[in-house]
Design an enzyme around this catalytic site. Structure first.
Site, PDB file in Angstrom:
ATOM      1  N   CYS A  69       0.453  -1.803   0.463  1.00 14.67           N
ATOM      2  CA  CYS A  69       0.112   0.249   0.077  1.00 14.67           C
ATOM      3  C   CYS A  69       0.867   1.576  -0.319  1.00 14.67           C
ATOM      4  CB  CYS A  69      -0.758   0.552   1.339  1.00 14.67           C
ATOM      5  SG  CYS A  69      -1.818  -1.744   1.704  1.00 14.67           S
TER       6      CYS A  69
ATOM      7  N   TRP B 153      -3.597  -2.029  -1.676  1.00 12.87           N
ATOM      8  CA  TRP B 153      -3.640  -3.128  -2.420  1.00 12.87           C
ATOM      9  C   TRP B 153      -3.937  -4.212  -0.949  1.00 12.87           C
ATOM     10  CZ3 TRP B 153      -1.095  -8.640  -2.171  1.00 12.87           C
ATOM     11  CH2 TRP B 153      -1.385  -9.476  -3.978  1.00 12.87           C
TER      12      TRP B 153
ATOM     13  N   GLU C  69      10.945 -12.456 -20.505  1.00 17.07           N
ATOM     14  CA  GLU C  69      10.493 -10.928 -20.226  1.00 17.07           C
ATOM     15  C   GLU C  69       8.909 -10.695 -21.004  1.00 17.07           C
ATOM     16  OE1 GLU C  69      10.002  -7.371 -18.465  1.00 17.07           O
ATOM     17  OE2 GLU C  69      10.166  -8.845 -17.888  1.00 17.07           O
TER      18      GLU C  69
ATOM     19  N   ARG D 183       1.231   2.230  -6.388  1.00 14.94           N
ATOM     20  CA  ARG D 183       1.924   1.062  -5.663  1.00 14.94           C
ATOM     21  C   ARG D 183       0.076   0.007  -5.028  1.00 14.94           C
ATOM     22  NH1 ARG D 183       6.893   2.293  -2.405  1.00 14.94           N
ATOM     23  NH2 ARG D 183       5.663   1.158  -0.718  1.00 14.94           N
TER      24      ARG D 183
ATOM     25  N   LYS E 278       4.816  -9.174 -19.970  1.00 16.12           N
ATOM     26  CA  LYS E 278       4.167  -8.629 -20.149  1.00 16.12           C
ATOM     27  C   LYS E 278       3.147  -8.422 -20.373  1.00 16.12           C
ATOM     28  CE  LYS E 278       6.779  -6.105 -17.685  1.00 16.12           C
ATOM     29  NZ  LYS E 278       7.735  -6.642 -17.585  1.00 16.12           N
TER      30      LYS E 278
ATOM     31  N   GLU F 166       0.784  -9.754 -17.488  1.00 13.66           N
ATOM     32  CA  GLU F 166       0.894  -8.753 -16.792  1.00 13.66           C
ATOM     33  C   GLU F 166      -0.807  -7.640 -17.033  1.00 13.66           C
ATOM     34  OE1 GLU F 166       3.902  -6.596 -14.163  1.00 13.66           O
ATOM     35  OE2 GLU F 166       4.977  -7.331 -15.957  1.00 13.66           O
TER      36      GLU F 166
ATOM     37  N   ASN G 117       1.430  -0.087   5.969  1.00  9.16           N
ATOM     38  CA  ASN G 117       1.578  -0.560   4.616  1.00  9.16           C
ATOM     39  C   ASN G 117       2.271  -1.940   5.439  1.00  9.16           C
ATOM     40  OD1 ASN G 117       2.192  -1.919   2.666  1.00  9.16           O
ATOM     41  ND2 ASN G 117       4.203  -0.402   2.302  1.00  9.16           N
ATOM     42  N   GLY G 118       1.907  -3.309   4.620  1.00  5.27           N
ATOM     43  CA  GLY G 118       2.549  -4.306   5.549  1.00  5.27           C
ATOM     44  C   GLY G 118       1.802  -5.381   6.222  1.00  5.27           C
TER      45      GLY G 118
ATOM     46  N   LYS H 102       2.730  -1.241  -8.022  1.00  3.01           N
ATOM     47  CA  LYS H 102       4.786  -1.320  -8.648  1.00  3.01           C
ATOM     48  C   LYS H 102       5.321  -1.953  -7.388  1.00  3.01           C
ATOM     49  CE  LYS H 102       7.220  -0.614 -11.289  1.00  3.01           C
ATOM     50  NZ  LYS H 102       7.729  -0.643 -12.145  1.00  3.01           N
TER      51      LYS H 102
ATOM     52  N   HIS I  78       9.466 -30.984 -24.937  1.00  2.00           N
ATOM     53  CA  HIS I  78       9.417 -31.529 -24.174  1.00  2.00           C
ATOM     54  C   HIS I  78       8.003 -31.244 -23.439  1.00  2.00           C
ATOM     55  CE1 HIS I  78      13.273 -33.065 -25.235  1.00  2.00           C
ATOM     56  NE2 HIS I  78      14.305 -31.623 -24.631  1.00  2.00           N
TER      57      HIS I  78
HETATM   58  C1  AGP Z   1       7.178  -6.253 -13.413  1.00  2.56           C
HETATM   59  O1  AGP Z   1       6.976  -5.576 -14.649  1.00  2.56           O
HETATM   60  C2  AGP Z   1       6.939  -6.276 -12.257  1.00  2.56           C
HETATM   61  N1  AGP Z   1       6.015  -5.108 -11.938  1.00  2.56           N
HETATM   62  C3  AGP Z   1       7.206  -7.577 -11.116  1.00  2.56           C
HETATM   63  O2  AGP Z   1       8.053  -8.380 -11.306  1.00  2.56           O
HETATM   64  C4  AGP Z   1       8.701  -6.723 -10.778  1.00  2.56           C
HETATM   65  O3  AGP Z   1       9.668  -6.995 -11.246  1.00  2.56           O
HETATM   66  C5  AGP Z   1       8.763  -6.953  -8.945  1.00  2.56           C
HETATM   67  O4  AGP Z   1       8.326  -7.490  -8.847  1.00  2.56           O
HETATM   68  C6  AGP Z   1      10.395  -6.726  -8.773  1.00  2.56           C
HETATM   69  O5  AGP Z   1      10.062  -5.990  -8.530  1.00  2.56           O
HETATM   70  P1  AGP Z   1      11.731  -5.058  -8.020  1.00  2.56           P
HETATM   71  O6  AGP Z   1      12.344  -4.715  -9.321  1.00  2.56           O
HETATM   72  O7  AGP Z   1      10.822  -3.555  -7.243  1.00  2.56           O
HETATM   73  O8  AGP Z   1      12.566  -5.513  -6.705  1.00  2.56           O
END
Ligand code: AGP
Length: 608
Positions: free
Chosen positions: A2, A74, A481, A27, A485, A488, A100-101, A603, A504
């Site tokens: 959060c 969140w 990657e 966040r 993307k 996500e 937050n936590g 994020k 496989h």
């Molecule tokens: C990637 O697009 C995501 N937001 C997520 O996988 C991110 O890479 C992951 O949470 C790691 O975050 P960081 O690089 O801030 O540690």
């Protein structure tokens, strides 16, 4: 994860809190709320949904005060509803708290508190904290917060106001980031620096175990024993303009488009072409120590983990050292082996990812030196590592990481160059890579010019139900990657695989409805990738090939080709990933997805 904020000062608090919350919304965006302390006591406004909704609510039912707290959520414990939205209160309603936590022993504490008569109104773990403080003894809010937190297991970044302490915000930190923005006679507390920039660029980062009391006349920091602590005031590297959309429809597209510049700023002042090496001042690793490294363990999560996989090839090839790449969330709970000469490299854009932070702490506990490759200056991983490399890529606001990934790869190449030259890489080899890196910003800009072709492709595949991404060698992580993307931000199920691994199992998925993206620049495994393409073609799969300029012989097997400038294999992932970022972006836009705020994501993952 959060976002929490707080304000103490001469201004009307609610508009300031709203503005700060809107800069923290990446966040978490399940619910939002504020509480202020005015002459009548604690007043709260909150709802399920976005900060924009909270702004409308406050327009209809305004709050006026000079002290308040706010939250964007969140959801971890309790559904994303108005009832579970922060701020939370105690039984008397005289206290409000944002958090937050995760309170890991919330169930136990709740049962104890209910036995002593406390009435709970939400499903959250956080509400426990409000009742604990209500129950705690102490003449001041600070004292009651301190004694309440002794009973808490888990992580927190929290801010509290109470009618017993008018004009005061108390904050505390364990595991989740909290900083104080120091303005001119006013103070903003927040989970990260982006929130405080409208008021100041001077920030105080709190350490784990710190508690701070903020009042109009100033702030004071204490440790868990209530002993006063000195904390430095640092300057935030970037400004408000950097945080603006700058005419782009989404932060993700802005951050993709600016990679020519961000790659340049990661390189700035670090390449020494004449010596064929790199200068990495913050690394804190002398060439002599580099020579004594016996193994490297890379720890990371998500996109940063994919960068780590590319880093493995880079460091093994340039520095001749064995490298393993670990999911930080798994590594932290595995038996830690005390192996002399181990260097742990923690890769994290935010520098706050809880699993990576705990993996860093676990590695340090068995004597490993830790290097951080981090974007956010002053973040916890950066401060706890023994040395590191800042990406200088500027704030990354889009939840889907893009420019941080390419800058992480550049940082790993610079690190490989420095480490390699300390471990036998020749000046000639070093110079060749340094010259290649110097050309990179232009090559990135040239590759981004493929956007119109990528957008046209996105129109063809926007209705796909699934997708497969395949690559080999240093471009296998790029396939991972690309798939991440797409998943996500467009919510299309996509998987990345080593191209040879397809036979496989995953080849069973191939039919005319399955788009298959091959990452196939010209390198030593290219002929093998072409064979894999033929295997997919034979099953009717649609093939998109990301390949090198000047590579003419894929017409017979690929339905679509996107050509990136030719580079050496170790550098190629920085270019081959760009069309994949754009493809995911345009498909998500065509599907009407909220590209910058994808569902269920945030994020920076500051909880387990
Ligand atoms: C990637 O697009 C995501 N937001 C997520 O996988 C991110 O890479 C992951 O949470 C790691 O975050 P960081 O690089 O801030 O540690």
């Amino acid at each position: 994860m959060c976002g929490i904020v707080g304000y103490v000062g001469p201004r009307d608090a609610a508009p300031v809190l709203l503005d700060c919350l809107s800069r923290l919304e990446y966040r978490g965006y399940d619910s939002a709320g504020v509480s202020v302390l005015d002459g009548r006591g604690v007043e709260t406004r909150k709802l399920a949904g976005r900060v924009a909704g909270l702004r409308d609510l406050l327009a209809r039912a305004p709050l006026h005060a000079h002290c308040g707290i706010g939250h964007t959520r969140w959801a971890t414990h309790g559904a994303p509803t108005e009832r579970n939205a922060h701020p939370h209160s105690d039984c008397a309603g005289t206290l409000a708290l944002v958090h937050n936590g995760i309170v890991e022993n919330a169930d136990v504490l709740r049962a104890q508190l209910e036995r002593t008569g406390h009435r709970f109104t939400t499903e959250t773990d956080t509400e426990t904290l409000a009742h604990l403080i209500e129950e705690a003894r102490g003449a001041t809010l600070q004292e009651r917060v301190l004694s309440a937190l002794v009973r808490v297991e888990g992580t927190y970044g929290l801010a509290v106001i109470s009618e017993t302490d008018p004009g005061t915000v108390v904050v505390a930190r364990r595991g989740s980031p909290v900083l104080i923005g120091v303005g001119d006679g006013e103070y903003v507390v927040a989970s990260d620096a982006n929130a405080v920039l409208p008021l100041t660029r001077s920030v105080v980062y709190l350490n784990d175990g710190d508690i701070a009391v903020i009042r109009p006349e100033g702030y004071r920091v204490f440790d868990g024993e209530a002993q006063p602590q000195d904390r430095s005031v640092d300057d935030v590297e970037w400004d408000l303009e950097t945080l603006a959309l700058g005419g782009y429809p989404h932060f993700m597209l802005k951050e993709i488009a600016e990679q020519g510049h961000t790659v340049q700023s990661t390189l700035r002042g670090r390449l020494l072409p004449a010596d064929g090496t790199a200068r990495l001042n913050g690394l804190n690793l002398s060439p002599a120590r580099c020579a004594r490294i016996r193994r490297i363990v890379i720890v990371a999560c998500g996109t940063s983990w994919h960068a780590g996989l590319v880093g493995r090839d880079v460091l093994e090839q340039l520095a001749d050292v064995p490298v393993s790449v670990e999911y930080a969330s798994e590594y932290r709970y595995r038996k830690q082996l005390r192996v002399p000469g181990t260097l742990t490299v923690a890769i994290s854009q935010s520098g706050e990812t809880a699993d990576t932070l705990e993996a860093v702490r676990a590695a340090k506990a068995v004597g490993s030196t830790v290097v951080g490759i981090v974007n956010v200056v002053g973040s916890t991983i950066a401060r706890e590592a023994d040395g590191g490399i800042y990406l200088h890529a500027g704030p990354e606001v889009g939840v889907a990481s893009t420019k941080a990934f390419t800058s992480q790869l550049v940082a790993l190449l610079l690190f490989g160059l420095y480490l390699g030259r300390a471990r036998g890489l020749s000046v000639r080899e070093g110079r060749a890579l340094a010259e290649e890196l110097a050309r990179l910003p232009d090559l990135v800009t040239r590759t981004l010019a493929l956007e119109p072709q990528v957008r046209a492709l996105a129109e063809q595949y926007a209705d796909a139900g699934n997708a497969l991404y395949l690559g080999r060698g240093v471009n296998f992580p790029v396939a991972l990657e690309g798939a991440l993307k797409l998943k996500e931000i467009s919510y299309i199920h996509a998987e990345g695989y080593p191209a040879a691994e397809m036979k496989h199992g995953p080849i069973a998925l191939i039919d005319e409805h399955m788009p298959v993206v091959f990452v196939a620049p010209r390198d030593h495994v290219y002929p093998k990738v072409v064979s894999n393409m033929q295997e997919v073609k034979a099953r009717g799969g649609g093939i998109i090939a990301i390949t090198s300029e000047g590579n003419g012989d894929l017409h017979h097997v690929a339905d679509h080709q996107l050509r990136v400038p030719a580079t050496s294999p170790l550098v190629s992932p920085i270019l081959t990933v760009l069309p994949l970022q754009l493809l995911a972006y345009h498909i998500a836009v065509l599907r009407g997805c909220d590209v910058d705020r994808p569902r269920n994501l945030a994020k920076s993952v500051t909880v387990e």
